[in-house]
Design an enzyme around this catalytic site. Structure first.
Site, PDB file in Angstrom:
ATOM      1  N   HIS A 104      46.228  41.595  39.101  1.00 48.54           N
ATOM      2  CA  HIS A 104      46.314  41.595  40.565  1.00 48.54           C
ATOM      3  C   HIS A 104      44.990  42.039  41.185  1.00 48.54           C
ATOM      4  O   HIS A 104      44.910  43.045  41.882  1.00 48.54           O
ATOM      5  CB  HIS A 104      47.470  42.481  41.031  1.00 48.54           C
ATOM      6  CG  HIS A 104      48.798  41.830  40.836  1.00 48.54           C
ATOM      7  ND1 HIS A 104      49.968  42.533  40.648  1.00 48.54           N
ATOM      8  CD2 HIS A 104      49.148  40.520  40.796  1.00 48.54           C
ATOM      9  CE1 HIS A 104      50.963  41.674  40.495  1.00 48.54           C
ATOM     10  NE2 HIS A 104      50.492  40.464  40.580  1.00 48.54           N
ATOM     11  N   HIS A 149      52.274  41.447  32.617  1.00 47.20           N
ATOM     12  CA  HIS A 149      53.540  41.690  33.327  1.00 47.20           C
ATOM     13  C   HIS A 149      54.778  41.198  32.580  1.00 47.20           C
ATOM     14  O   HIS A 149      55.895  41.597  32.926  1.00 47.20           O
ATOM     15  CB  HIS A 149      53.533  40.996  34.700  1.00 47.20           C
ATOM     16  CG  HIS A 149      52.446  41.457  35.611  1.00 47.20           C
ATOM     17  ND1 HIS A 149      51.288  40.729  35.824  1.00 47.20           N
ATOM     18  CD2 HIS A 149      52.320  42.566  36.372  1.00 47.20           C
ATOM     19  CE1 HIS A 149      50.518  41.381  36.672  1.00 47.20           C
ATOM     20  NE2 HIS A 149      51.108  42.496  37.017  1.00 47.20           N
ATOM     21  N   CYS A 167      52.380  43.320  28.074  1.00 50.65           N
ATOM     22  CA  CYS A 167      52.083  44.716  27.742  1.00 50.65           C
ATOM     23  C   CYS A 167      53.199  45.279  26.871  1.00 50.65           C
ATOM     24  O   CYS A 167      54.378  45.068  27.169  1.00 50.65           O
ATOM     25  CB  CYS A 167      51.972  45.501  29.042  1.00 50.65           C
ATOM     26  SG  CYS A 167      51.938  47.261  28.773  1.00 50.65           S
ATOM     27  N   GLU A 225      56.505  41.443  37.061  1.00 52.00           N
ATOM     28  CA  GLU A 225      57.172  42.260  36.035  1.00 52.00           C
ATOM     29  C   GLU A 225      58.672  42.343  36.306  1.00 52.00           C
ATOM     30  O   GLU A 225      59.493  42.225  35.391  1.00 52.00           O
ATOM     31  CB  GLU A 225      56.573  43.671  36.004  1.00 52.00           C
ATOM     32  CG  GLU A 225      57.210  44.544  34.933  1.00 52.00           C
ATOM     33  CD  GLU A 225      56.864  46.029  35.065  1.00 52.00           C
ATOM     34  OE1 GLU A 225      57.762  46.862  34.839  1.00 52.00           O
ATOM     35  OE2 GLU A 225      55.709  46.365  35.390  1.00 52.00           O
ATOM     36  N   THR A 238      57.421  49.568  35.606  1.00 50.36           N
ATOM     37  CA  THR A 238      56.554  50.520  34.886  1.00 50.36           C
ATOM     38  C   THR A 238      55.485  51.170  35.755  1.00 50.36           C
ATOM     39  O   THR A 238      54.946  52.211  35.391  1.00 50.36           O
ATOM     40  CB  THR A 238      55.846  49.834  33.700  1.00 50.36           C
ATOM     41  OG1 THR A 238      55.088  48.723  34.204  1.00 50.36           O
ATOM     42  CG2 THR A 238      56.838  49.345  32.668  1.00 50.36           C
ATOM     43  N   SER A 254      48.231  44.587  44.229  1.00 43.16           N
ATOM     44  CA  SER A 254      48.554  45.526  43.149  1.00 43.16           C
ATOM     45  C   SER A 254      49.540  46.607  43.585  1.00 43.16           C
ATOM     46  O   SER A 254      49.253  47.410  44.465  1.00 43.16           O
ATOM     47  CB  SER A 254      47.265  46.188  42.642  1.00 43.16           C
ATOM     48  OG  SER A 254      47.568  47.281  41.809  1.00 43.16           O
ATOM     49  N   ASN A 279      50.561  49.056  41.700  1.00 46.78           N
ATOM     50  CA  ASN A 279      50.010  50.286  41.167  1.00 46.78           C
ATOM     51  C   ASN A 279      48.873  50.795  42.059  1.00 46.78           C
ATOM     52  O   ASN A 279      48.730  51.994  42.291  1.00 46.78           O
ATOM     53  CB  ASN A 279      49.558  49.958  39.740  1.00 46.78           C
ATOM     54  CG  ASN A 279      48.447  50.807  39.247  1.00 46.78           C
ATOM     55  OD1 ASN A 279      47.313  50.365  39.214  1.00 46.78           O
ATOM     56  ND2 ASN A 279      48.759  52.011  38.882  1.00 46.78           N
ATOM     57  N   SER A 320      44.370  47.845  37.621  1.00 44.68           N
ATOM     58  CA  SER A 320      44.010  46.423  37.634  1.00 44.68           C
ATOM     59  C   SER A 320      42.622  46.207  38.246  1.00 44.68           C
ATOM     60  O   SER A 320      42.249  45.095  38.581  1.00 44.68           O
ATOM     61  CB  SER A 320      45.056  45.633  38.436  1.00 44.68           C
ATOM     62  OG  SER A 320      45.238  46.219  39.704  1.00 44.68           O
TER      63      SER A 320
END
Length: 282
Positions: free
Chosen positions: A44, A78, A100, A130, A166, A222, A224, A266
């Site tokens: 991302h 993902h 992952c 994901e 995650t 993203s 995250n 990312s």
């Protein structure tokens, strides 16, 4: 006139091992074959995607996949839903699986829960790659929610199993778990948040406290990145989110500022270095 800015990049920021694994795999095949299909953005981060596209990476959607046969297709970190593997098998598509390991383990746990007839809730972002893969393990029967308020509209069973995407916030996951317990539900909670992400919280808090200004570098898509940016901003209100060095303006900085640069799992290191050069030139 130069502002004499002292700029430091956080050495622990940048790609997590899942992303490194996927990109290394892609680059290896691109070197051999000159091109490679990838199902969805490999990461991302638009700048990193552009770099890999220049090497021959072809980003395709699930619709595009339907038209392919006898090709190699990369599955990014993902992960994917079971239907993707089934389709590939039927159409002689070789899947280069860079899912992952943390995501794969979570997929397996969710599938086991589903096979055991458990009702499943997933704390995650709607439509996230994901999450689509995780939901696919439950025949798309799992309830996905981003915020506990969404569950007010849902007729929940009295007993269920709770999982998390995650890259979600650990604090938020436990707050949701406790709130659901307080509401009288029987909750079997599984903290499935990647520790490479959550361990970054404390590191980033410590890093962000040390500088006058923080420049957080991340792709806008993203999940995250959003979580980690909030972590930085909570301890240093002078935190700015940028996806590209061109978004920086000199008026952000005062003379002799100390500036810390950090990013999401990312965010490529080369992009943070580019941001550093841009700031030093101000």
């Amino acid at each position: 006139m130069s502002k004499n800015l002292q700029v430091t990049i956080d050495k622990d920021s940048g790609f997590c091992f899942g992303v490194v694994y996927a990109i290394d795999m892609a680059e290896e095949i691109l070197e051999e074959d000159g091109y490679l299909y990838c199902l969805g953005d490999i990461v991302h981060n638009d700048e990193e995607v552009a770099r890999l596209k220049a090497k021959g990476l072809r980003i395709i959607s699930h619709e595009d996949l339907q038209d392919l046969q006898n090709e190699k297709v990369l599955i990014r970190a993902h992960g994917e839903a079971p239907e993707t593997y089934k389709f590939a098998l039927e159409n002689n598509i070789t899947l280069i699986d860079a899912s992952c390991p943390v995501v794969l383990k979570l997929q397996n746990r969710i599938k086991t829960s589903h096979d055991d007839q458990e009702k499943i809730l997933i704390f995650g972002k709607h439509g996230h790659a994901e999450v689509i893969g995780l939901q696919g393990q439950t025949n798309n029967e799992a309830i996905v929610f981003q915020d506990i308020d969404e569950l007010d509209q849902v007729d929940l069973p009295s007993k269920f199993t709770l999982y998390s995407q995650t890259t979600k916030s650990v604090d938020k996951f436990y707050a949701i778990k406790n709130e659901l317990l307080a509401r009288g539900y029987e909750v079997k909670a599984n903290d499935t948040i990647c520790r490479q992400v959550s361990n970054r919280y404390e590191d980033l808090e410590n890093f962000s406290k040390q500088y006058d200004k923080i420049i957080f570098v991340s792709g806008k898509k993203s999940s995250n990145g959003k979580v980690l940016f909030d972590v930085c901003q909570s301890v240093n209100p002078q935190t700015y989110f940028v996806s590209d060095p061109n978004e920086l303006t000199a008026d952000i900085f005062s003379s002799n500022d100390t500036v810390g640069i950090c990013g999401a799992t990312s965010t490529p290191m080369w992009l943070m270095k580019k941001v550093k050069e841009t700031i030093e030139g101000m």
